[in-house]
Design a protein around this motif. Structure first.
Motif, short mmCIF file in Angstrom:
data_model
loop_
_atom_site.label_atom_id
_atom_site.label_comp_id
_atom_site.label_asym_id
_atom_site.label_seq_id
_atom_site.Cartn_x
_atom_site.Cartn_y
_atom_site.Cartn_z
N GLU A 45 0.82 -1.21 0.00
CA GLU A 45 0.00 0.00 0.00
C GLU A 45 0.85 1.26 0.00
N LEU A 46 1.96 1.24 0.75
CA LEU A 46 2.77 2.45 0.92
C LEU A 46 3.70 2.73 -0.25
N PHE A 47 3.82 1.79 -1.18
CA PHE A 47 4.48 2.10 -2.45
C PHE A 47 3.41 2.55 -3.43
N ALA A 48 3.62 3.69 -4.06
CA ALA A 48 2.64 4.23 -5.00
C ALA A 48 2.40 3.25 -6.15
N ASP A 49 1.21 3.32 -6.71
CA ASP A 49 0.85 2.43 -7.81
C ASP A 49 1.08 3.14 -9.14
N ASN A 50 2.38 3.41 -9.42
CA ASN A 50 2.80 3.98 -10.70
C ASN A 50 2.05 5.27 -11.06
N PRO A 51 2.15 6.32 -10.22
CA PRO A 51 1.42 7.57 -10.50
C PRO A 51 1.89 8.22 -11.79
N ASP A 52 0.96 8.89 -12.47
CA ASP A 52 1.27 9.58 -13.74
C ASP A 52 1.83 8.61 -14.78
N ASP A 53 1.52 7.33 -14.63
CA ASP A 53 2.00 6.29 -15.56
C ASP A 53 3.52 6.17 -15.57
N GLY A 124 -6.24 12.53 -4.36
CA GLY A 124 -7.36 11.70 -4.78
C GLY A 124 -7.38 10.36 -4.09
N GLU A 125 -6.39 10.10 -3.21
CA GLU A 125 -6.36 8.85 -2.45
C GLU A 125 -6.35 9.20 -0.98
N ALA A 130 -6.13 2.02 1.72
CA ALA A 130 -6.02 1.43 0.38
C ALA A 130 -7.21 0.51 0.21
N GLY A 131 -8.39 1.13 0.23
CA GLY A 131 -9.62 0.35 0.14
C GLY A 131 -9.95 -0.30 1.46
N ALA A 139 -5.70 1.77 9.26
CA ALA A 139 -4.74 2.65 8.61
C ALA A 139 -5.35 4.00 8.32
N ARG A 140 -5.98 4.64 9.31
CA ARG A 140 -6.59 5.95 9.12
C ARG A 140 -5.88 7.00 9.96
N ASP A 141 -4.55 6.82 10.12
CA ASP A 141 -3.80 7.67 11.02
C ASP A 141 -3.87 9.14 10.64
N ALA A 142 -4.04 9.42 9.35
CA ALA A 142 -4.02 10.83 8.92
C ALA A 142 -5.08 11.07 7.87
N SER A 143 -6.26 10.49 8.08
CA SER A 143 -7.29 10.56 7.06
C SER A 143 -7.87 11.95 6.88
N ASP A 144 -7.52 12.86 7.79
CA ASP A 144 -8.04 14.23 7.63
C ASP A 144 -7.19 15.03 6.65
N VAL A 145 -6.06 14.49 6.21
CA VAL A 145 -5.18 15.20 5.28
C VAL A 145 -5.55 14.80 3.86
N PRO A 146 -5.75 15.78 2.97
CA PRO A 146 -6.08 15.42 1.59
C PRO A 146 -4.89 14.77 0.90
N GLY A 147 -5.11 13.58 0.34
CA GLY A 147 -4.03 12.91 -0.36
C GLY A 147 -3.23 12.03 0.57
#
Length: 551
Positions: A45-53, A124-125, A130-131, A139-147
């Motif tokens: 989850e903590l590795f990005a899923d290939n952002p911006d392709d 946007g995440e 991660a679902g 894993a909602r330690d910082a869910s108030d932060v956008p992104g």
């Protein structure tokens, strides 16, 4: 100010992580907890899923793992990270959405690890989720932060071992100097642990066999010839046990790394020499080839390699697997060096017209998996267009290969037991289970079956040489790219690749013919190979032809 020993072990010498965005600090803490707990879901989850392709990347001394899926697969197979303590950490927030963190850890087992991570806020995440899986893990330690903060690049530097036992059994600086100046001066050789090296024992990939072996008084003939040509001996490199595998795995010493395809096997049985060359630790990997033990590791690791015509180069001083098929061979990183070694080991002249055309066998293409077949066919099409040579369809079919392989297995099996059975029968618990199982089968092959096999081999060798004629046959070197490493004892995929590849390698083996691996790459950048098989005695000419086709 000096730091006391007690404080040095309890607090980092420097750590400015508090300067980072609070949500990022939380993500970093989650990552460390997950790493130590081998929580592969959170690590993924903590590795990005290939952002911006653009693919995320994780690299270390073994190479790069590119893309989220590749990194996740690595985590699943790794089996956990070694325990470590933070020594110092330097963090820098580059802007609101990007940061870099460089950390130095003390391994509990000794040595240091340097970890560099580039973090990016992925808009946007939801942070820390991660679902449903991420929510379930709390894993909602910082869910108030956008992104959410995610790793987009990471590099780790591990302490280098004084001697990588996966690659080398013994090595020096050098282990044995050159005998004189010559065309190979300045080049180092990794010698497969089947060759006699004066003052050393032959281990054949098994520590118990090594302990029982006498100290060699002289070098193998091929070792002396290389030293006479100016090469030095860097060391004795690992082999699959008794050269009885194509995988490169060794239960006693580990699987040598494959720097061109991390997390995949090295290929064998000349595994140590191949890895030493691919890693840049030697220029020449001296090995043997019975059923593909030069061609397969060369194909899997992106090297040039040649198995020579059977009995063209002396095998004196080499521990045998099968006298009817064993040949001297070697691997290099480039074709020019491959040719230099050929001239040193085969100084006799060859006929200038030893090869007068090319042959193909399109019926064998389906034996290769799709990615290898695609790369091989593209190379073959280009090579045929620019060769200017007559092209012949050899007409070799998979059914013919099955016949060749059946002959090979009887003769090779009997001879393998004849060469090693006396020792194996006293040490059944010493080899890996799959190696022991092969020897158990070999012990059942009787003299009459062997004699019939030898008769069939003579006929088959004549047939194969007749089909090849004065042409060079171009086929895939192996049926697949290097299979993934296994860490749970399940060798199913490795054994499947071995079975399919043995069909392809049987042509040169049964024919007693020279064969060169030409390194290729699949569309995904993984090494594979094209195999050029020539007439008996055309070894040096075959290398030159391979160079022409590769240009």
């Amino acid at each position: 100010m000096a730091i006391s020993a007690s404080k040095a072990t309890s607090a980092p010498a420097f750590d400015n992580v508090e300067t980072l965005d609070p949500a990022l600090r939380t993500a970093i803490e989650r990552y460390e907890r997950a790493l130590m707990a081998n929580d592969t879901d959170t690590l993924s989850e903590l590795f990005a899923d290939n952002p911006d392709d653009i693919p995320v990347v994780r690299s270390d001394g073994a190479g790069m793992r590119v893309g989220h899926n590749a990194i996740t697969a690595f985590r699943a197979k790794r089996g956990g990270a070694p325990a470590r303590r933070l020594h110092r950490r330097v963090a820098r927030q580059l802007d609101a959405d990007n940061a870099v963190v460089v950390s130095e850890f003390d391994k509990v087992a000794g040595g240091k690890v340097i970890q560099t991570q580039v973090w990016m806020r992925i808009h946007g995440e939801a942070a820390g989720t991660a679902g449903a899986q991420g929510a379930h893990r709390g894993a909602r330690d910082a869910s108030d932060v956008p992104g959410a903060w995610r790793i987009v690049a990471a590099h780790l530097t591990y302490p280098a071992p004084a001697l990588d036992r996966r690659v080398w059994r013994v090595a020096g600086t050098p282990l044995m100097p050159a005998a004189k100046q010559g065309p190979l001066s300045g080049m180092g050789v990794a010698v497969k642990d089947l060759y006699a090296v004066a003052g050393q024992r032959i281990g054949a990939g098994n520590p118990d066999f090594l302990a029982d072996s006498p100290v060699c008084e002289t070098n193998a003939d091929a070792v002396d010839m290389l030293r006479d040509a100016g090469a030095s001996i860097v060391g004795i490199a690992q082999t699959d046990e008794f050269a009885y595998s194509l995988a490169g795995a060794n239960v006693h010493y580990g699987t040598p790394p494959n720097p061109k395809a991390p997390d995949r096997i090295s290929g064998g049985s000349s595994s140590g020499p191949a890895s030493a060359v691919a890693l840049g630790q030697a220029q020449i990997g001296l090995g043997t080839d019975t059923a593909g033990s030069i061609r397969i590791p060369a194909s899997y690791q992106g090297l040039w390699g040649i198995r020579t015509t059977h009995d063209r180069i002396s095998r004196k001083g080499i521990h045998p697997l099968s006298d009817s098929f064993d040949t001297v061979g070697w691997m290099t990183r480039d074709a020019q060096t491959l040719g230099f070694v050929a001239r040193a080991l085969m100084p006799d002249r060859e006929s200038g017209d030893a090869i007068d055309g090319l042959a193909i066998a399109t019926d064998l293409d389906p034996l290769a998996e799709h990615d290898v077949r695609e790369a091989f066919e593209a190379f073959r099409d280009t090579a045929l267009r620019k060769s200017g040579k007559q092209v012949n369809n050899a007409g070799i079919t998979p059914n013919m290969l099955d016949e060749l392989l059946a002959i090979f297995q009887v003769v090779r099996g009997f001879e393998a037991w004849r060469a090693n059975g006396a020792w194996i029968s006293r040490h059944w618990d010493s080899p890996a289970p799959e190696i022991a199982e092969r020897f158990r089968h070999d012990a059942t092959i009787g003299e009459d079956d062997y004699r019939r096999g030898c008769t069939r081999l003579e006929q088959a060798r004549t047939l194969v040489r007749g089909i090849i004629g004065r042409h060079a046959l171009l086929i895939p070197s192996a049926s697949s790219v290097a299979p993934f490493l296994v860490n749970n004892g399940d060798v199913t995929m490795v054994e499947h690749a071995r079975a399919q590849t043995l069909r392809l390698t049987s042509i040169a083996g049964v024919g007693g013919l020279p064969a060169v691996n030409i390194p290729l790459e699949t569309a995904d950048g993984l090494p594979c190979g094209a195999c050029l098989i020539g007439p008996a005695g055309s070894d040096k000419t075959l290398i030159e032809l391979a160079k022409e086709l590769y240009r």
